[in-house]
Write an enzyme that holds these catalytic residues in place. Structure first.
Site, PDB file in Angstrom:
ATOM      1  N   LYS A   1       1.023  -1.241  -0.075  1.00 26.57           N
ATOM      2  CA  LYS A   1       0.152  -0.138  -0.188  1.00 26.57           C
ATOM      3  C   LYS A   1       1.111   0.890  -0.013  1.00 26.57           C
ATOM      4  CE  LYS A   1      -3.969  -2.299   2.529  1.00 26.57           C
ATOM      5  NZ  LYS A   1      -4.630  -3.291   2.997  1.00 26.57           N
TER       6      LYS A   1
ATOM      7  N   GLN B   1      -4.323  -1.794   9.346  1.00 27.57           N
ATOM      8  CA  GLN B   1      -4.433  -3.162   9.232  1.00 27.57           C
ATOM      9  C   GLN B   1      -5.250  -4.634   9.703  1.00 27.57           C
ATOM     10  OE1 GLN B   1      -3.174  -3.627   5.544  1.00 27.57           O
ATOM     11  NE2 GLN B   1      -3.975  -6.061   6.138  1.00 27.57           N
TER      12      GLN B   1
ATOM     13  N   ASP C   1     -11.769   2.567   4.387  1.00 26.76           N
ATOM     14  CA  ASP C   1     -11.582   1.328   3.780  1.00 26.76           C
ATOM     15  C   ASP C   1     -12.931   0.595   4.009  1.00 26.76           C
ATOM     16  OD1 ASP C   1      -8.998  -0.264   3.973  1.00 26.76           O
ATOM     17  OD2 ASP C   1      -8.433  -1.047   6.365  1.00 26.76           O
TER      18      ASP C   1
END
Ligand code: NAP
Length: 289
Positions: free
Chosen positions: A52, A96, A119
């Site tokens: 990322k 994450q 997200d």
């Protein structure tokens, strides 16, 4: 059969994002800044987060990686998240997953400011998505939509069977494919491990989205001639044939299923790169909002 080339489409998306970033720079506007929080030292999470960060650099975004120890308490993690919520330099951030078991994942997700929830896992984002309002959409389903859109695959009135109902893939995918939008307007069947007659249900599908995490589960006898098959699954399995000693398998038995399909995603090179591009799209969206 047409192969849905996620590498090609994601490269195109990244080029468009890079052009937008350049225009922002030229107009002295703020450059998008994504932060990623990595708790602990899980090898797979480390790989995903590094990818990322690399993607951000590729399109000209700023990025910050925040590493926290696996021993961090829930309250301490909440404090770190609030710092990001209040930091105007950060446009969006991700925590994450998975996070260590002693921390409640839902509490952490709810702590993220909805306007920075790139997200798309915050209940507010999920609710807005269900209402077909403009919001962050979880990266994997958004990547699948972009792939369908790029290849102009017809979806209205089609029967879409989604296999798997996780909060990050199957469940949002089913909502999105049923929305009054393009891609969407499907008649959706959301299936899971308790579903009876899965094979019979799949055989009536015009579009199958497999997201169950069982390598090569979907064989040709589940698929009707001409169906569109999107394979979200990625499982690392041992292999004597590769240098690394492992290979990646999807949830679809590609060789036999592809012979029956109109469109199909390969693994790797299908949904995976689209997921990465979709997070960049969400970060750009955070800035535009
Ligand atoms: P997950 O949280 O483990 O969910 C799996 C889902 O599949 C569950 O809803 C489960 O049903 C269902 N399922 C399991 N066995 C089944 C069966 N035999 N028949 C029907 N349904 C079954 O997995 P996930 O996070 O959604 O991920 C799914 C796969 O996608 C994994 O391989 C993952 O690595 C991959 N993935 C790929 C990307 C990408 O970028 N390409 C992104 C995310 C995930 P129950 O709810 O009843 O348990």
């Amino acid at each position: 059969m047409i192969k849905l080339d996620g590498i090609h489409v994601s490269t195109e998306i990244k080029k468009q994002i890079a052009t937008e970033v350049l225009a922002l720079k030229n107009n002295c506007k703020k450059i998008p800044h994504l932060a990623a929080v990595l708790v602990g030292d899980d090898g797979a999470s480390e790989t995903y987060v590094n990818a990322k960060v690399k993607d951000c650099a590729e399109v000209g975004f700023q990025s910050t990686l925040i590493r926290l120890p696996s021993t961090i308490s829930e309250n301490e993690l909440i404090t770190e998240i609030n710092k990001l919520n209040n930091n105007d330099a950060i446009d969006g951030f991700i925590v994450q997953l998975p996070i260590p078991k002693h921390i409640n994942e839902q509490i952490i997700i709810k702590t993220i400011a909805p306007n920075k929830d790139v997200d798309g896992f915050h209940p507010q984002s999920v609710g807005k998505m269900a209402l077909n309002l403009h919001t962050f959409i979880p990266a994997t389903p958004l990547g699948v939509l972009k792939l369908i859109e790029h290849y102009k695959i017809e979806t209205a009135g089609k029967h879409c069977v989604v296999i798997g109902r996780s909060h990050i893939v199957g469940s949002p995918m089913s909502i999105l494919m049923g929305r009054n939008a393009y891609p969407g307007n499907c008649t959706v069947t959301l299936t899971h491990s308790k579903t009876k007659n899965l094979k019979e249900i799949c055989l009536t599908a015009d579009i199958i989205i497999a997201a169950l995490g069982k390598p090569e589960f979907l064989t040709a006898d589940y698929v009707k001639q001409g169906a569109v098959v999107i394979d979200v699954g990625i499982t690392r399995v041992k292999s004597d044939l590769t240098k690394s000693g492992y290979k990646l398998l999807g949830d679809v038995k590609y060789d036999e299923v592809s012979a029956k399909c109109s469109y199909i995603t390969p693994v790797p090179g299908g949904v995976g790169p689209m997921t990465r591009a979709a997070l960049l799209l969400n970060t750009l969206f955070a800035v535009k909002k």
